[in-house]
Design a protein around this motif. Structure first.
Motif, PDB file in Angstrom:
ATOM      1  N   GLU A  50      23.598 -10.867  -1.107  1.00 21.68           N
ATOM      2  CA  GLU A  50      24.405  -9.955  -0.140  1.00 21.68           C
ATOM      3  C   GLU A  50      24.911  -8.693  -1.201  1.00 21.68           C
ATOM      4  O   GLU A  50      25.583  -9.098  -2.066  1.00 21.68           O
ATOM      5  N   VAL A  51      24.996  -7.640  -0.200  1.00 18.53           N
ATOM      6  CA  VAL A  51      25.536  -6.540  -1.093  1.00 18.53           C
ATOM      7  C   VAL A  51      26.236  -5.723   0.087  1.00 18.53           C
ATOM      8  O   VAL A  51      25.897  -5.160   0.968  1.00 18.53           O
ATOM      9  N   TRP A  52      27.503  -5.564  -0.559  1.00 21.05           N
ATOM     10  CA  TRP A  52      28.414  -4.648   0.567  1.00 21.05           C
ATOM     11  C   TRP A  52      28.856  -3.434  -0.098  1.00 21.05           C
ATOM     12  O   TRP A  52      29.007  -3.310  -1.094  1.00 21.05           O
ATOM     13  N   ASP A  53      28.933  -2.388   0.876  1.00 25.90           N
ATOM     14  CA  ASP A  53      29.322  -1.078   0.498  1.00 25.90           C
ATOM     15  C   ASP A  53      30.309  -0.549   1.806  1.00 25.90           C
ATOM     16  O   ASP A  53      30.254  -0.973   2.940  1.00 25.90           O
ATOM     17  N   VAL A  54      30.683   0.673   1.590  1.00 24.31           N
ATOM     18  CA  VAL A  54      31.857   1.103   2.450  1.00 24.31           C
ATOM     19  C   VAL A  54      30.947   2.044   3.380  1.00 24.31           C
ATOM     20  O   VAL A  54      31.647   2.439   4.424  1.00 24.31           O
ATOM     21  N   SER A  55      29.777   2.316   3.537  1.00 24.77           N
ATOM     22  CA  SER A  55      29.084   3.046   4.270  1.00 24.77           C
ATOM     23  C   SER A  55      28.744   2.264   5.583  1.00 24.77           C
ATOM     24  O   SER A  55      28.243   1.008   5.544  1.00 24.77           O
ATOM     25  N   GLU A  56      28.843   3.052   6.900  1.00 20.69           N
ATOM     26  CA  GLU A  56      28.517   2.412   8.103  1.00 20.69           C
ATOM     27  C   GLU A  56      27.145   2.847   8.462  1.00 20.69           C
ATOM     28  O   GLU A  56      26.615   2.328   9.430  1.00 20.69           O
ATOM     29  N   GLN A  57      26.244   3.483   7.551  1.00 20.88           N
ATOM     30  CA  GLN A  57      24.934   3.900   7.723  1.00 20.88           C
ATOM     31  C   GLN A  57      23.973   2.570   7.878  1.00 20.88           C
ATOM     32  O   GLN A  57      24.049   1.830   6.891  1.00 20.88           O
ATOM     33  N   VAL A  58      23.381   2.580   8.836  1.00 24.01           N
ATOM     34  CA  VAL A  58      22.355   1.336   9.047  1.00 24.01           C
ATOM     35  C   VAL A  58      20.980   1.554   8.185  1.00 24.01           C
ATOM     36  O   VAL A  58      20.499   2.525   8.095  1.00 24.01           O
ATOM     37  N   PRO A  59      20.689   0.302   7.509  1.00 23.88           N
ATOM     38  CA  PRO A  59      19.514   0.366   6.734  1.00 23.88           C
ATOM     39  C   PRO A  59      18.453   0.434   7.404  1.00 23.88           C
ATOM     40  O   PRO A  59      18.171   0.208   8.582  1.00 23.88           O
ATOM     41  N   VAL A  60      17.431   1.344   7.172  1.00 19.09           N
ATOM     42  CA  VAL A  60      16.254   1.745   7.788  1.00 19.09           C
ATOM     43  C   VAL A  60      15.226   1.369   6.865  1.00 19.09           C
ATOM     44  O   VAL A  60      15.025   2.090   5.865  1.00 19.09           O
ATOM     45  N   VAL A  61      14.107   0.538   7.195  1.00 15.27           N
ATOM     46  CA  VAL A  61      12.740   0.677   6.540  1.00 15.27           C
ATOM     47  C   VAL A  61      12.082   1.923   6.815  1.00 15.27           C
ATOM     48  O   VAL A  61      11.846   2.312   7.845  1.00 15.27           O
ATOM     49  N   GLN A  62      11.484   2.604   5.768  1.00 11.77           N
ATOM     50  CA  GLN A  62      10.806   3.739   5.821  1.00 11.77           C
ATOM     51  C   GLN A  62       9.356   3.675   5.305  1.00 11.77           C
ATOM     52  O   GLN A  62       9.266   2.891   4.386  1.00 11.77           O
TER      53      GLN A  62
END
Length: 191
Positions: free
Chosen positions: A98-110
Motif C-alpha cells: 500500500e502507498v498513501w499520498d495526499v492527492s485525491e487524484q484517482v489513479p488511471v491506467v494509461q
C-alpha cells in the motif's frame, strides 16, 4: 476503477510493517530497501522482484502526484513537503503493498505511446499483481497491489539407491560410507 476499501479485513492481517518517507525522488530507492529487508525478515524473498517493481511504480506515482521532483529543491519547496507512506501487509497467502499520498487524484491506467519514456507504471502493476486498486482516506488516497506468495515448491531429486562403499584407509578399515539424496526441504511459511 471505482474507489474501494482496503483489500483485506484487519482480522486477517498476520503482520505488517510500514515506512513514512518525504515525497522526494529518493523515496523510491528507500522504499525498495525497506521492502527488501521486510520481505527477507518475513522469509518471502522469492516475491522480491515483483514486489520491488510494484512498489517503485506506486511510490513514483505518489511522488509525481504530491512531491518534489526537482534535483535540488529550494528551502521554500521543502517547507511545503508532503509525506508518502509505504505499508507491507502480510496475509495468509498474499502480501499487499500500500502507498498513501495526499492527492485525491484517482489513479488511471494509461496506454503509453511506443516512444514514450513513462506512463506504463500502472500497466506493470496490473500485469504483476493478482489484483490492485485504491481507496480514499480522510486526507488523500491509498493505492494498493496484492501479490500471491505461493512459494515455489522444491522438487526433490529422484531417489537413487547408491550402494554402500567400503573404505580401507588407515584407521577406518571396513567402515561403511552411505550416501543418500537430500529430501528434507524446509517449506516457506509466514512465521
Amino acid at each position: 476503477m471505482t474507489p474501494q476499501a482496503p483489500p483485506y479485513r484487519p482480522q486477517n492481517v498476520r503482520f505488517f510493517d510500514q515506512l513514512s518517507l518525504a515525497a522526494v525522488r529518493s523515496a523510491v530507492s528507500n522504499s525498495r530497501h525497506f521492502l527488501r529487508l521486510t520481505l527477507s525478515k518475513w522469509q518471502a524473498a522469492f516475491v522480491e522482484d515483483d514486489a520491488l517493481l510494484i512498489a517503485s511504480e506506486l511510490v513514483t506515482n505518489a511522488i509525481t502526484a504530491t512531491g518534489i521532483l526537482a534535483e535540488g529543491p529550494t528551502w521554500g519547496e521543502l517547507e511545503k513537503l508532503d509525506l508518502v507512506h509505504v505499508r507491507l501487509v502480510g496475509l495468509e497467502d498474499s502480501i499487499v503493498i500500500e502507498v498513501w499520498d495526499v492527492s485525491e487524484q484517482v489513479p488511471v491506467v494509461q496506454e503509453a505511446d511506443a516512444g514514450a519514456e513513462g506512463g506504463r507504471g500502472l500497466l506493470l502493476v496490473r500485469q504483476l499483481a493478482e489484483r490492485w486498486g485504491f481507496y480514499a482516506t480522510a486526507d488523500g488516497k491509498v493505492v494498493w497491489a496484492e501479490l500471491a506468495v505461493r512459494p515455489p515448491q522444491p522438487t526433490p531429486p529422484p531417489r537413487r539407491e547408491t550402494p554402500a562403499r567400503t573404505t580401507a584407509t588407515a584407521g577406518v578399515s571396513g567402515q561403511r560410507l552411505g550416501f543418500r539424496p537430500v529430501t528434507d526441504f524446509a517449506t516457506w511459511t509466514f512465521a
